[in-house]
Design a protein around this motif. Structure first.
Motif, PDB file in Angstrom:
ATOM      1  N   GLU A   1       0.821  -1.207   0.000  1.00  0.00           N
ATOM      2  CA  GLU A   1       0.000   0.000   0.000  1.00  0.00           C
ATOM      3  C   GLU A   1       0.856   1.259   0.000  1.00  0.00           C
ATOM      4  O   GLU A   1       1.827   1.380   0.746  1.00  0.00           O
ATOM      5  CB  GLU A   1      -0.926   0.012   1.216  1.00  0.00           C
ATOM      6  CG  GLU A   1      -1.962   1.138   1.182  1.00  0.00           C
ATOM      7  CD  GLU A   1      -2.919   1.073   2.361  1.00  0.00           C
ATOM      8  OE1 GLU A   1      -4.032   0.527   2.174  1.00  0.00           O
ATOM      9  OE2 GLU A   1      -2.548   1.536   3.461  1.00  0.00           O
ATOM     10  N   GLY A   2       0.508   2.177  -0.895  1.00  0.00           N
ATOM     11  CA  GLY A   2       1.182   3.466  -0.969  1.00  0.00           C
ATOM     12  C   GLY A   2       0.175   4.566  -1.170  1.00  0.00           C
ATOM     13  O   GLY A   2      -1.039   4.328  -1.213  1.00  0.00           O
ATOM     14  N   VAL A   3       0.665   5.806  -1.318  1.00  0.00           N
ATOM     15  CA  VAL A   3      -0.241   6.951  -1.416  1.00  0.00           C
ATOM     16  C   VAL A   3      -0.281   7.471  -2.846  1.00  0.00           C
ATOM     17  O   VAL A   3       0.665   7.316  -3.619  1.00  0.00           O
ATOM     18  CB  VAL A   3       0.182   8.086  -0.457  1.00  0.00           C
ATOM     19  CG1 VAL A   3       0.133   7.616   0.979  1.00  0.00           C
ATOM     20  CG2 VAL A   3       1.570   8.614  -0.809  1.00  0.00           C
ATOM     21  N   ILE A   4      -1.418   8.098  -3.172  1.00  0.00           N
ATOM     22  CA  ILE A   4      -1.608   8.780  -4.453  1.00  0.00           C
ATOM     23  C   ILE A   4      -1.607  10.274  -4.176  1.00  0.00           C
ATOM     24  O   ILE A   4      -2.386  10.775  -3.359  1.00  0.00           O
ATOM     25  CB  ILE A   4      -2.941   8.372  -5.107  1.00  0.00           C
ATOM     26  CG1 ILE A   4      -2.974   6.863  -5.357  1.00  0.00           C
ATOM     27  CG2 ILE A   4      -3.149   9.131  -6.407  1.00  0.00           C
ATOM     28  CD1 ILE A   4      -4.310   6.365  -5.888  1.00  0.00           C
ATOM     29  N   LEU A   5      -0.711  11.010  -4.846  1.00  0.00           N
ATOM     30  CA  LEU A   5      -0.596  12.449  -4.656  1.00  0.00           C
ATOM     31  C   LEU A   5      -0.891  13.171  -5.962  1.00  0.00           C
ATOM     32  O   LEU A   5      -0.526  12.694  -7.044  1.00  0.00           O
ATOM     33  CB  LEU A   5       0.818  12.825  -4.190  1.00  0.00           C
ATOM     34  CG  LEU A   5       1.328  12.177  -2.893  1.00  0.00           C
ATOM     35  CD1 LEU A   5       2.753  12.634  -2.613  1.00  0.00           C
ATOM     36  CD2 LEU A   5       0.417  12.523  -1.712  1.00  0.00           C
ATOM     37  N   GLU A   6      -1.532  14.344  -5.845  1.00  0.00           N
ATOM     38  CA  GLU A   6      -1.738  15.164  -7.033  1.00  0.00           C
ATOM     39  C   GLU A   6      -0.433  15.851  -7.386  1.00  0.00           C
ATOM     40  O   GLU A   6       0.216  16.471  -6.535  1.00  0.00           O
ATOM     41  CB  GLU A   6      -2.835  16.209  -6.805  1.00  0.00           C
ATOM     42  CG  GLU A   6      -3.145  17.003  -8.062  1.00  0.00           C
ATOM     43  CD  GLU A   6      -4.319  17.966  -7.881  1.00  0.00           C
ATOM     44  OE1 GLU A   6      -4.984  18.269  -8.894  1.00  0.00           O
ATOM     45  OE2 GLU A   6      -4.559  18.408  -6.739  1.00  0.00           O
ATOM     46  N   ALA A   7      -0.032  15.732  -8.654  1.00  0.00           N
ATOM     47  CA  ALA A   7       1.280  16.227  -9.072  1.00  0.00           C
ATOM     48  C   ALA A   7       1.400  17.741  -8.928  1.00  0.00           C
ATOM     49  O   ALA A   7       2.460  18.259  -8.564  1.00  0.00           O
ATOM     50  CB  ALA A   7       1.547  15.818 -10.517  1.00  0.00           C
TER      51      ALA A   7
END
Length: 538
Positions: free
Chosen positions: A301-307
């Motif tokens: 599991e990892g995170v999704i970030l807005e670029a």
């Protein structure tokens, strides 16, 4: 009957593509398929007693006159009889290829390649279509009394293709299994398996054309050319072959458009004439690719970030499930969202809703693991064409050669004539000179130091060791409807312009090298179909 061939298995060990080169074959004019090193392979005669019969498939075909098939034999070398090994998948294309070679007067033996999985996927075998494939293949062969052999290449496929795919995804790259399968299995390990059977050529149902030198010019290289069907053309998937492999190949469908192939299937009364074309990765059958990746790489599991903002939008199962340009599987509202970058070290996926903005496109990238189909680099690296993915569209390009950082291989810096949004490390870039495919290489991670612009806050959040400090994912705001309509209208305009440019470029490029307009001009039908699909996506 079973024939067992044994040689040293260490030769075909799993190595990075940047270090992979085809083992040289000994040249021969009369019998090209000679022995070279290969792992243990098994060939099994597929007899009628072992086939899964279906009485509805056994209808006899109506005899065809010479006028029915002679116009379609120009890529089947009909001038004198040959001994040909034909790769038969059970699909329409390879079946028509077999029948054309048979009609050309050649002595054919059909081969079905079995590349199913090892023990850990036994529970999926009942869902895969191999039994149906063999049933259709046997029925096609029975119509013209052509023998069918089954070649077991499970271990070879696993070691030379699947294991490489797993490692590439684990490293965050996006490999192309079709290119690897052609290079290492269909025209690699399989050629080794039949090397003592003295076949003149190996044939398949690929949409491509190989121009072989005449008998008095056998020192000249064979040339891989675009097929007559520009949409179905598969030279991209064949672009990493060696000259020794190319010299041994026949592609009977290279001179025939897809719609004519379907008509021929009906004329031949093939038992699979109405069968749909296969889709997806060949070794998976009906297994979902995400299930395959989860089984062999796992989940993390990892995170999704807005670029653009660095905002924490959600979580993902592992960066290896995503590739640049992907929009499926993100499960984020207010989209469409696209994967634009990945932080492999920190297991972070960066996404954006502005994937198609002009300031984020690339036209310069680097390519390694170069292989030239002639065996030698081209005389000039300017005024070439390039494909960065399978499809009918080309870019004009120039290449600049340089040495890689380790100094072990040449790297090509590719300068495209226009921007491309979806360059993915691990994919292949194929190069063309007019109608001829001259070679290919693997797209490297480092383009001209210009990836998608990820803001400093997003970089800092990605490097944060304790991701729990990011708190809960933010509530994503849906774009205003007016803004979305304006953006869609802009995208639609760009797509229309790009389609017009692609049509003009393809026609202009091919007219320069061939006076045959029927071979060169892409039909408006496929352009309309392509435009419709693109508009549906965006």
């Amino acid at each position: 009957m079973m024939l067992r061939l044994r040689v040293n298995p260490a030769v075909w060990c799993s190595v990075p593509i940047s270090h992979f080169t085809s083992l040289p074959l000994t040249p021969s004019i009369l019998r090209p398929l000679l022995r070279r090193h290969n792992p243990r392979l098994f060939l099994t005669r597929f007899s009628a007693s072992s086939a899964v019969h279906n009485t509805s498939l056994s209808s006899s075909s109506k005899p065809l006159s010479d006028a029915d098939f002679l116009p379609f034999l120009s890529c089947s070398m009909p001038t004198y009889p040959l001994k040909v090994a034909v790769l038969l998948s059970g699909g329409v294309d390879s079946s028509v290829a077999l029948r054309l070679l048979h009609a050309a007067g050649h002595s054919c033996t059909a081969f079905y390649l079995k590349i199913w999985f090892q023990e850990d996927f036994e529970n999926f075998w009942s869902e895969c279509p191999w039994d149906d494939d063999l049933k259709y293949a046997k029925a096609v062969c029975d119509q013209v009394d052509v023998p069918l052999e089954v070649v077991h290449l499970t271990e070879e496929y696993w070691r030379n293709v699947v294991s490489y795919i797993i490692e590439e995804y684990r490293c965050g790259r996006t490999p192309n299994p079709d290119v690897l399968c052609n290079t290492r299995i269909k025209f690699g390990a399989f050629m080794d398996a039949i090397s003592n059977m003295e076949f003149d050529y190996v044939a398949s149902g690929h949409y491509a054309n190989v121009i072989h030198p005449s008998a008095d010019q056998m020192d000249k290289p064979s040339v891989l050319e675009l097929s007559k069907d520009m949409v179905k053309d598969q030279t991209y998937f064949l672009s990493h072959l060696s000259q020794n492999q190319l010299k041994r190949l026949l592609f009977p469908l290279g001179c025939i458009p897809k719609d004519e192939v379907r008509k021929l299937a009906a004329k031949f009364n093939l038992p699979n004439k109405d069968r749909k074309d296969s889709q997806g990765i060949c070794f998976l059958g009906k297994i979902k690719f995400s299930e395959f990746v989860a089984r062999h790489i796992g989940e993390d599991e990892g995170v999704i970030l807005e670029a653009e903002s660095g905002d924490f939008l959600g979580k993902h199962r592992g960066f290896w499930f995503y590739t640049i340009g992907q929009r499926q599987g993100l499960r984020l509202p207010g989209g469409p969202w696209y994967v634009v970058e990945k932080d492999i070290k920190n297991n972070v996926v960066f996404v954006s809703r502005n994937y198609f903005s002009f300031d984020k496109r690339r036209r310069v990238f680097r390519v390694g693991s170069l292989k030239w189909l002639s065996g030698f680099p081209p005389d000039q690296f300017t005024e070439l064409q390039c494909k960065v993915r399978h499809g009918p569209s080309f870019y004009s390009c120039n290449l600049t050669m340089e040495h890689s950082e380790d100094g072990h291989e040449d790297v090509a810096v590719v300068h495209l004539s226009e921007d491309d949004q979806g360059l993915a490390a691990g994919q292949f870039a194929a190069f063309y000179k007019g109608r001829s495919c001259i070679g290919s290489g693997v797209i490297l991670e480092s383009w001209d130091d210009q990836g998608f612009p990820v803001c400093q806050k997003a970089i800092e959040n990605a490097q944060m060791e304790d991701k729990s400090k990011l708190g809960k994912p933010i509530k994503i705001k849906v774009k205003p409807e007016s803004g979305m309509k304006e953006s869609k209208a802009k995208d639609d305009t760009e797509i229309h312009d790009k389609l017009r440019n692609e049509e003009a470029t393809v026609v202009e490029q091919i007219r320069e090298v061939s006076p045959d307009e029927a071979m060169a001009t892409p039909s408006m039908k496929w352009l309309g179909s392509l435009k419709k699909k693109l508009l549906q996506i965006f």
